[in-house]
Design a protein around this motif. Sequence first.
Motif, short mmCIF file in Angstrom:
data_model
loop_
_atom_site.label_atom_id
_atom_site.label_comp_id
_atom_site.label_asym_id
_atom_site.label_seq_id
_atom_site.Cartn_x
_atom_site.Cartn_y
_atom_site.Cartn_z
N VAL A 67 0.89 -1.22 -0.06
CA VAL A 67 -0.16 -0.10 -0.04
C VAL A 67 1.07 0.86 -0.05
O VAL A 67 1.71 1.37 0.92
CB VAL A 67 -0.98 0.04 1.25
CG1 VAL A 67 -1.94 1.29 1.15
CG2 VAL A 67 -1.86 -1.23 1.32
N SER A 68 0.60 2.14 -0.89
CA SER A 68 1.37 3.43 -1.04
C SER A 68 0.67 4.56 -0.74
O SER A 68 -0.57 4.56 -1.27
CB SER A 68 2.14 3.29 -2.45
OG SER A 68 3.16 2.28 -2.34
N CYS A 69 1.31 5.73 -0.38
CA CYS A 69 0.53 6.98 -0.19
C CYS A 69 0.40 7.56 -1.77
O CYS A 69 1.18 7.28 -2.63
CB CYS A 69 1.16 7.94 1.08
SG CYS A 69 2.68 8.39 0.30
N PRO A 70 -0.05 8.78 -1.70
CA PRO A 70 -0.11 9.51 -3.07
C PRO A 70 1.24 9.84 -3.49
O PRO A 70 1.59 10.18 -4.81
CB PRO A 70 -1.21 10.70 -2.63
CG PRO A 70 -1.94 10.23 -1.80
CD PRO A 70 -1.39 9.35 -0.98
N ASP A 71 2.14 10.19 -2.66
CA ASP A 71 3.55 10.52 -3.15
C ASP A 71 4.19 9.29 -3.37
O ASP A 71 5.56 9.46 -3.73
CB ASP A 71 4.17 11.16 -1.89
CG ASP A 71 3.42 12.80 -2.11
OD1 ASP A 71 2.74 13.13 -3.00
OD2 ASP A 71 3.79 13.29 -0.88
N GLY A 72 3.62 7.99 -3.13
CA GLY A 72 4.49 6.74 -3.62
C GLY A 72 5.27 6.23 -2.49
O GLY A 72 5.96 5.39 -2.82
N HIS A 73 5.20 6.67 -1.18
CA HIS A 73 5.93 6.17 -0.27
C HIS A 73 5.17 4.78 0.27
O HIS A 73 3.86 4.71 0.35
CB HIS A 73 5.99 7.11 1.09
CG HIS A 73 6.61 8.45 0.64
ND1 HIS A 73 5.96 9.36 0.99
CD2 HIS A 73 7.82 8.44 0.06
CE1 HIS A 73 6.78 10.45 0.64
NE2 HIS A 73 7.76 10.15 0.09
N LEU A 74 5.96 3.83 0.58
CA LEU A 74 5.09 2.32 1.23
C LEU A 74 4.54 2.81 2.53
O LEU A 74 5.21 3.25 3.45
CB LEU A 74 6.23 1.42 1.40
CG LEU A 74 6.08 0.19 2.09
CD1 LEU A 74 4.96 -0.50 1.09
CD2 LEU A 74 7.29 -0.60 2.11
N MET A 75 3.48 2.44 2.90
CA MET A 75 2.79 2.58 3.79
C MET A 75 2.92 1.37 4.78
O MET A 75 2.58 0.17 4.24
CB MET A 75 1.14 2.95 3.79
CG MET A 75 1.19 4.11 3.03
SD MET A 75 -0.76 4.65 2.52
CE MET A 75 -1.02 5.38 4.13
N ASN A 76 2.90 1.45 6.06
CA ASN A 76 3.04 0.34 7.14
C ASN A 76 1.60 0.20 7.79
O ASN A 76 0.97 1.19 8.17
CB ASN A 76 4.26 0.59 7.95
CG ASN A 76 5.64 0.73 7.36
OD1 ASN A 76 6.18 1.64 7.84
ND2 ASN A 76 5.83 -0.28 6.69
N ALA A 77 1.24 -0.94 7.90
CA ALA A 77 0.04 -1.37 8.62
C ALA A 77 0.45 -1.00 10.20
O ALA A 77 1.44 -1.24 10.68
CB ALA A 77 -0.37 -2.75 8.51
N LYS A 78 -0.85 -0.50 10.99
CA LYS A 78 -0.62 -0.58 12.46
C LYS A 78 -1.74 -0.82 13.15
O LYS A 78 -2.68 -0.90 12.69
CB LYS A 78 -0.30 1.29 12.59
CG LYS A 78 0.93 1.74 12.08
CD LYS A 78 0.97 3.26 12.13
CE LYS A 78 1.41 3.58 13.71
NZ LYS A 78 2.73 3.12 14.14
#
Length: 393
Positions: A67-78
């Motif tokens: 899952v990535s944010c609009p800027d392309g960064h990898l998002m971590n589950a929390k």
Amino acid sequence: RRRAMGNACGPPWRKSPKIKVVGSLGRGEPEDESETSQPMRTRGFHLPGHGSPHTPPVEPPVPRYEVSCPDGHLMNAKVVREGLELLRCLRKGGSHEIATCSECEESIAHEDAYYRCKECDYDLCTSCARERLGLPVKHLFRGSTKPLLDLFTGDILFCGPDFYGVHHVILLCSRLENVTDEDIISSLGAEPGVETYSAQTIESTQGSTGEDTWWYPSRTFIQRNQYDGTALLVADWPPHGDTLFIAKTPVPVKVMLHPFRSPSPDRPDFQEALFLQVVEDAAEDSKAYGWSTVMKAIYAYQRELNPDKYNTEDDRERLLVKLREHWDKPPICATVAIKVWQKYFEAICDDDEDQAVKLILKYMPCYCDTTTPSSLVKNLTKCGWVLNSGLEG
């Protein structure tokens, strides 16, 4: 909470169980309990049976998801961090909201899982994250409003959180099976629209052990609301026993899906029989639940293994020695999943210890005795694992 594996000859509910209601699951002795029989102790660890008529067929495997944010960064589950939820509620006057989804603007409560990009301060609820994940689906029942999430051996259950924000970690040792025994369904009080499943599991808990092992194997019962996909852990059944332990308060269940459910040229195929053998060996060599280990894990929160620090074969050789030392420490609930997966990587690599360490660094880069459940969630979603809030496919 009490757990047990099923009989190797098949499902353990071939005769009607006696019923025992316990006050809570996974948190030691219940505050109060009512029973119609004395509980049976577990009788060691047993590999799950094969060829059960209720076992669902193997479905097409799942690719790796991120899952990535609009800027392309990898998002971590929390999930909520252990201990901090109580302080947060006190500070906010009892509020259970911890974030707001940046896409749908729905509130994210303390018991919810979500995805976060810290760099952009961007959060996604699991419903919005699912649109980017494209998780596979599987229909087991005609008329099911929500498809069932396909679970595999090696997936991880996160049960909770409790009042203190703690999730309990349980390792799956089989796929989900549809429970059709009317006595069990009646005992669990399933309402219309609620489906009942079971799976074989193993865990480390301060409340229960196996008769011959410190880790506690069991057949775990989960109920799923077919309309919204939410899941609750409701009961378990010790092996060879005739007592079904029912939770007085059902516990919400989240699921972490491992990335080895699909073949890929960059990773070895998943060997279920070998994985279960590793589980059995690790259970036979298990130690008692360690309260001192709990405090150490909380103090070392989010400590993870950075692959960039182990660039040489000598570095990885020293790391393997250290990992084996951590395997011998008293466990907490997260220890079981971490230790089993790391020892499994060692087993599939035979004598190639360097390759085993590379797999550990890529897919399970944690110390088994210093990783809390919330830290495990965050770390694994950097490694191709996917967190799901319930059993909605």
